[in-house]
Design a protein around this motif. Structure first.
Motif, short mmCIF file in Angstrom:
data_model
loop_
_atom_site.label_atom_id
_atom_site.label_comp_id
_atom_site.label_asym_id
_atom_site.label_seq_id
_atom_site.Cartn_x
_atom_site.Cartn_y
_atom_site.Cartn_z
N LEU A 54 40.63 117.68 83.56
CA LEU A 54 39.99 116.56 83.17
C LEU A 54 39.90 115.35 84.04
CD1 LEU A 54 40.83 116.27 79.15
CD2 LEU A 54 38.76 116.87 80.34
N SER A 55 40.67 115.54 85.08
CA SER A 55 40.44 114.21 86.33
C SER A 55 38.94 114.73 87.07
CB SER A 55 41.33 114.54 87.19
OG SER A 55 41.75 115.77 87.76
N THR A 56 38.41 115.88 87.29
CA THR A 56 37.42 116.29 87.73
C THR A 56 36.33 116.69 86.86
OG1 THR A 56 37.84 118.43 88.13
CG2 THR A 56 38.63 116.84 89.88
N GLY A 57 36.73 116.99 85.61
CA GLY A 57 35.68 117.47 84.79
C GLY A 57 35.34 118.94 85.00
N GLN A 58 36.10 119.75 86.02
CA GLN A 58 35.58 121.03 85.99
C GLN A 58 36.37 121.98 85.18
OE1 GLN A 58 36.59 120.67 90.14
NE2 GLN A 58 34.49 120.94 90.62
N ILE A 59 35.39 123.04 84.87
CA ILE A 59 35.93 124.04 83.77
C ILE A 59 35.67 125.53 84.21
CG2 ILE A 59 33.67 123.65 82.42
CD1 ILE A 59 35.51 124.27 79.81
N VAL A 60 36.64 126.24 84.04
CA VAL A 60 36.17 127.89 84.39
C VAL A 60 36.72 128.68 83.46
CG1 VAL A 60 36.53 127.31 86.93
CG2 VAL A 60 38.40 128.00 85.67
N PHE A 61 35.93 129.82 83.14
CA PHE A 61 36.41 130.72 82.34
C PHE A 61 36.31 132.21 82.96
CE2 PHE A 61 36.30 129.13 77.80
CZ PHE A 61 35.54 128.00 78.16
N LYS A 62 37.29 133.02 82.71
CA LYS A 62 37.42 134.33 82.89
C LYS A 62 37.60 135.27 82.00
CE LYS A 62 39.20 136.79 87.16
NZ LYS A 62 40.22 136.73 88.09
N VAL A 63 36.69 136.24 81.67
CA VAL A 63 36.67 136.90 80.52
C VAL A 63 36.48 138.34 80.91
CG1 VAL A 63 35.28 137.35 78.42
CG2 VAL A 63 35.06 135.19 79.39
N LEU A 64 37.82 139.17 80.41
CA LEU A 64 37.89 140.78 80.70
C LEU A 64 37.09 141.35 79.66
CD1 LEU A 64 39.33 142.46 82.43
CD2 LEU A 64 40.84 142.82 80.72
N MET A 65 35.84 142.17 80.27
CA MET A 65 34.81 142.58 79.22
C MET A 65 35.50 143.66 78.36
SD MET A 65 32.40 140.72 79.92
CE MET A 65 30.69 141.19 79.51
N LYS A 66 36.55 144.28 78.67
CA LYS A 66 37.04 145.57 77.92
C LYS A 66 37.82 144.96 76.82
CE LYS A 66 37.33 149.44 81.02
NZ LYS A 66 37.97 149.93 82.09
#
Lengths: 185, 294
Positions: A54-66
């Motif tokens: 929240l200090s930079t507004g950056q957001i990441v997701f990592k989703v295991l398809m299985k």
């Protein structure tokens, strides 16, 4: 003199400490939904990894398809084997930023409307994605919610003509994540 | 004093560097969260390699309807439309009681054979924390020949109608497109026509599939009869075909030298020479119905 330097360093570290507001979850939820008159397909993944700063507004997701679970075992098999090719492309990844994160006051409980923009990679193909969503400050946690649409075609996922009536052209994706604050030094 | 002047610059630089790498930092924070043990799935497209059972079982609560045809011999010529005028048929149902245990029943026109089977998954191929190179299932079936007795002068027992098959299905999915299966087999017939005939026959099966596209594969299967009277009088079964998967259906189109469809019969009673053109066209169509929800 020395005291002033030490004080400055301490202050700067404190500032950085306040500024680095990193939040994380390993139990985010992503649900997708394909609806045609022939067949409804729904899958949910309860083990979504995501981090938010929240200090930079950056957001990441990592989703295991299985980890997507379907109602029918056969659908799950086909999803992994024929469509997203989970052996070759095990993860879907999103790297983006929250537009309007500056307005969020983490000391106050409340819900904020935000926009999220970034690069979504599925099946080895990357596309720009922009969607509206909400971030909610609640009990020291951040609750994120967003709904957006994904076209399998954009990600090089071909749907054979034999099942073209069973699988929707656009898939509705719902994201729900509850972030815990990361403890940092 | 120098330090004092530079300090804000250093802090600013540090902040900038942090800003640039923030996304990757966040990404690294997530780590690589693979499940501890990954189980192999979809070693074959369906529950048959070609004629024989594959390592695949219906998932818990899935009901499979399978209909199989073996037409007549190709070398019968155009008058019989290369064998299409005749057909041996089997239709059957298979059900997954659990993800490990499946049962099935069927009826074939060949010897009016009724059959029932159980298939139990003993080991599942996996990688990661629990590393298992192969999947192994036990397959056991019983067949009931329901033809009218030819010889009614003697006392005919019901038990004489029965035959049994025990197999171990040992399969490995080498990669997403190539799988192999070895199938050591014991066939026992309670009743054989002649005294010298073998009641118990041993055979070794081998089968595999190679995916050509995402939804299509080429499959082959061979059963080698261990030396004995049966091996002398009958041929080893060889089948080559294609699997075509379309959503809930799997179509298997193949050529084989076996007329019988059931493992109770095709392993030990195949009479056909590929080289002489004793080849039969055949197909299996498998339809999956999901009865139980996960």
């Amino acid at each position: 003199m020395k005291i002033r330097i030490i004080a400055l360093i301490i202050i700067s570290m404190t500032i950085q400490g306040i500024m680095a507001q990193k939040y994380m979850t390993k139990t985010g939820k992503i649900r997708f939904y394909s609806d045609t008159p022939m067949e409804k397909i729904e899958a949910v993944n309860h083990q979504v990894n995501s981090a938010l700063d929240l200090s930079t507004g950056q957001i990441v997701f990592k989703v295991l398809m299985k980890s997507f679970e379907f109602e029918k075992a056969l659908m799950q098999e086909h999803f992994n084997e024929n469509y997203v090719e989970s052996d070759k492309f095990p993860n879907a990844v999103f790297k983006g930023s929250v537009i309007g994160f500056q307005t969020i006051d983490i000391t106050k409980e409340g819900k904020y409307k935000v926009e999220v923009e970034g690069d979504l990679t599925i099946h080895g193909k990357t596309n720009k994605v922009k969607t509206a969503g909400t971030l909610e400050v609640k009990g020291g946690k951040i609750l994120a919610h967003a709904i957006f649409e994904v076209k399998p075609k954009d990600y090089g996922i071909s749907i054979p003509t034999a099942v073209v009536k069973q699988i929707a052209e656009t898939i509705e994706v719902t994201v729900d994540a509850t972030y815990d604050k990361m403890n940092q030094l | 004093m120098n330090l004092m002047k530079r300090l804000p610059v250093i802090l600013l630089l540090a902040g900038l560097v942090q800003g640039v790498s923030a996304q990757d930092d966040l990404m690294n924070m997530l780590g690589d969260d693979k499940p501890a043990t990954e189980y192999t799935y979809a070693t074959f497209k369906t529950t048959r390699v070609v004629l024989n059972h594959s390592i695949q079982s219906p998932a818990k609560g899935d009901l499979l309807f399978i209909i199989s045809h073996h037409f007549g011999r190709l070398n019968q010529g155009a008058y019989d439309l290369f064998g299409l005028d005749q057909a041996t048929i089997r239709f059957g149902l298979e059900y997954g009681i659990s993800d490990r245990l499946a049962i099935g029943i069927g009826r074939s026109t060949y010897k009016k054979l009724y059959d029932g089977f159980v298939k139990f998954k003993l080991l599942q191929q996996s990688s990661g924390e629990k590393n298992m190179p192969v999947s192994i299932s036990y397959f056991g079936s019983m067949g009931i020949n329901s033809l009218k007795w030819e010889n009614t002068d003697r006392v005919n027992y019901f038990s004489s109608r029965l035959s049994f098959v025990h197999q171990l299905l040992i399969a490995r999915k080498f990669n997403s497109s190539f799988s192999l299966q070895l199938t050591p087999t014991i066939v026992h017939r309670n009743f054989v026509p002649l005294k010298e005939d073998q009641n118990t026959v041993f055979a070794m099966g081998a089968g595999g599939r190679l995916k050509l596209t995402q939804r299509m594969s080429v499959n082959a299967e061979y059963f080698y009869l261990l030396p004995g009277k049966t091996a002398d009088e009958f041929d080893n079964s060889l089948s080559i075909g294609f699997d075509i998967e379309t959503g809930g259906h799997v179509f298997q189109l193949f050529f084989t030298n076996s007329v019988p469809i059931n493992e109770n019969a095709f392993i030990t009673e195949t009479q056909g020479d590929w080289l002489k053109g004793d080849i039969y066209f055949g197909f299996n169509i498998t339809r999956t119905f999901t009865l139980g929800r996960k």
